[in-house]
Design a protein around this motif. Structure first.
Motif, PDB file in Angstrom:
ATOM      1  N   TYR A   1      12.753 -40.457 -19.935  1.00  0.00           N
ATOM      2  CA  TYR A   1      13.159 -39.098 -20.300  1.00  0.00           C
ATOM      3  C   TYR A   1      13.419 -38.996 -21.799  1.00  0.00           C
ATOM      4  O   TYR A   1      12.966 -38.069 -22.452  1.00  0.00           O
ATOM      5  CB  TYR A   1      14.406 -38.698 -19.515  1.00  0.00           C
ATOM      6  N   HIS A   2      14.147 -39.962 -22.343  1.00  0.00           N
ATOM      7  CA  HIS A   2      14.482 -39.908 -23.765  1.00  0.00           C
ATOM      8  C   HIS A   2      13.284 -40.194 -24.664  1.00  0.00           C
ATOM      9  O   HIS A   2      13.235 -39.722 -25.803  1.00  0.00           O
ATOM     10  CB  HIS A   2      15.646 -40.845 -24.083  1.00  0.00           C
ATOM     11  N   LEU A   3      12.321 -40.952 -24.166  1.00  0.00           N
ATOM     12  CA  LEU A   3      11.084 -41.151 -24.942  1.00  0.00           C
ATOM     13  C   LEU A   3      10.252 -39.866 -24.986  1.00  0.00           C
ATOM     14  O   LEU A   3       9.630 -39.566 -26.002  1.00  0.00           O
ATOM     15  CB  LEU A   3      10.253 -42.285 -24.339  1.00  0.00           C
ATOM     16  N   GLU A   4      10.260 -39.122 -23.885  1.00  0.00           N
ATOM     17  CA  GLU A   4       9.478 -37.888 -23.816  1.00  0.00           C
ATOM     18  C   GLU A   4      10.178 -36.723 -24.509  1.00  0.00           C
ATOM     19  O   GLU A   4       9.528 -35.757 -24.902  1.00  0.00           O
ATOM     20  CB  GLU A   4       9.205 -37.523 -22.356  1.00  0.00           C
ATOM     21  N   HIS A   5      11.507 -36.782 -24.634  1.00  0.00           N
ATOM     22  CA  HIS A   5      12.288 -35.699 -25.241  1.00  0.00           C
ATOM     23  C   HIS A   5      13.043 -36.254 -26.443  1.00  0.00           C
ATOM     24  O   HIS A   5      14.208 -36.644 -26.320  1.00  0.00           O
ATOM     25  CB  HIS A   5      13.280 -35.111 -24.236  1.00  0.00           C
ATOM     26  N   PRO A   6      12.401 -36.326 -27.588  1.00  0.00           N
ATOM     27  CA  PRO A   6      13.092 -36.886 -28.748  1.00  0.00           C
ATOM     28  C   PRO A   6      14.332 -36.064 -29.119  1.00  0.00           C
ATOM     29  O   PRO A   6      14.341 -34.843 -29.009  1.00  0.00           O
ATOM     30  CB  PRO A   6      12.050 -36.843 -29.862  1.00  0.00           C
TER      31      PRO A   6
ATOM     32  N   ILE B   1      16.343 -47.578 -11.158  1.00  0.00           N
ATOM     33  CA  ILE B   1      15.608 -46.316 -11.262  1.00  0.00           C
ATOM     34  C   ILE B   1      16.258 -45.413 -12.302  1.00  0.00           C
ATOM     35  O   ILE B   1      15.568 -44.755 -13.086  1.00  0.00           O
ATOM     36  CB  ILE B   1      15.521 -45.615  -9.887  1.00  0.00           C
ATOM     37  N   ILE B   2      17.588 -45.378 -12.330  1.00  0.00           N
ATOM     38  CA  ILE B   2      18.305 -44.571 -13.317  1.00  0.00           C
ATOM     39  C   ILE B   2      17.946 -45.031 -14.730  1.00  0.00           C
ATOM     40  O   ILE B   2      17.630 -44.214 -15.599  1.00  0.00           O
ATOM     41  CB  ILE B   2      19.830 -44.642 -13.098  1.00  0.00           C
ATOM     42  N   ILE B   3      17.979 -46.321 -14.966  1.00  0.00           N
ATOM     43  CA  ILE B   3      17.672 -46.861 -16.298  1.00  0.00           C
ATOM     44  C   ILE B   3      16.241 -46.528 -16.686  1.00  0.00           C
ATOM     45  O   ILE B   3      15.986 -46.018 -17.785  1.00  0.00           O
ATOM     46  CB  ILE B   3      17.916 -48.385 -16.324  1.00  0.00           C
ATOM     47  N   ARG B   4      15.318 -46.803 -15.798  1.00  0.00           N
ATOM     48  CA  ARG B   4      13.905 -46.563 -16.084  1.00  0.00           C
ATOM     49  C   ARG B   4      13.625 -45.072 -16.328  1.00  0.00           C
ATOM     50  O   ARG B   4      12.957 -44.714 -17.298  1.00  0.00           O
ATOM     51  CB  ARG B   4      13.073 -47.094 -14.905  1.00  0.00           C
ATOM     52  N   THR B   5      14.181 -44.218 -15.498  1.00  0.00           N
ATOM     53  CA  THR B   5      13.952 -42.775 -15.622  1.00  0.00           C
ATOM     54  C   THR B   5      14.606 -42.214 -16.872  1.00  0.00           C
ATOM     55  O   THR B   5      14.026 -41.377 -17.573  1.00  0.00           O
ATOM     56  CB  THR B   5      14.481 -42.041 -14.373  1.00  0.00           C
ATOM     57  N   THR B   6      15.817 -42.681 -17.183  1.00  0.00           N
ATOM     58  CA  THR B   6      16.521 -42.205 -18.372  1.00  0.00           C
ATOM     59  C   THR B   6      15.788 -42.628 -19.640  1.00  0.00           C
ATOM     60  O   THR B   6      15.647 -41.837 -20.580  1.00  0.00           O
ATOM     61  CB  THR B   6      17.967 -42.730 -18.390  1.00  0.00           C
TER      62      THR B   6
END
Length: 103
Positions: free
Chosen positions: A63-68, A55-60
């Motif tokens: 997150y980084h795709l949505e916040h360049p 879950i940490i990997i998927r969420t991180t």
């Protein structure tokens, strides 16, 4: 989906906690114990930790795709990482020297 049956923690609660941690510092290392600590819980049997890591990997990643990130943020992270490694290396060297002292 229930991830931790010992503490009754859902995947949504874990994802929300991870996003909150990333909002504080988007380049920090997030591990299951940090997530549980932020939720004021503790791992009991720790059987859920492999799922929490997923879950940490998927969420991180999401997150980084949505916040360049900008170049400045990336450079700051790399300099912080380099400084951390140097500090750890110095601590290892100091530990070795102290353990070889006679008195």
């Amino acid at each position: 989906m229930l991830v931790c049956s010992c503490n009754f923690i859902t995947a949504k609660e874990i994802e929300d906690t991870i996003v909150a941690l990333l909002d504080e510092d988007c380049w920090q290392l997030i591990v299951p114990s940090k997530v549980y600590h932020a939720m004021a819980k503790r791992g009991r049997c720790c059987g859920c930790f492999p799922n929490v890591v997923d879950i940490i990997i998927r969420t991180t990643e999401r997150y980084h795709l949505e916040h360049p990130s900008t170049e400045a943020e990336m450079f700051d992270f790399m300099s912080r990482l380099k400084r951390f490694h140097e500090e750890q290396r110095r601590a290892d060297i100091e530990r070795r020297q102290k353990s070889h002292r006679a008195a």
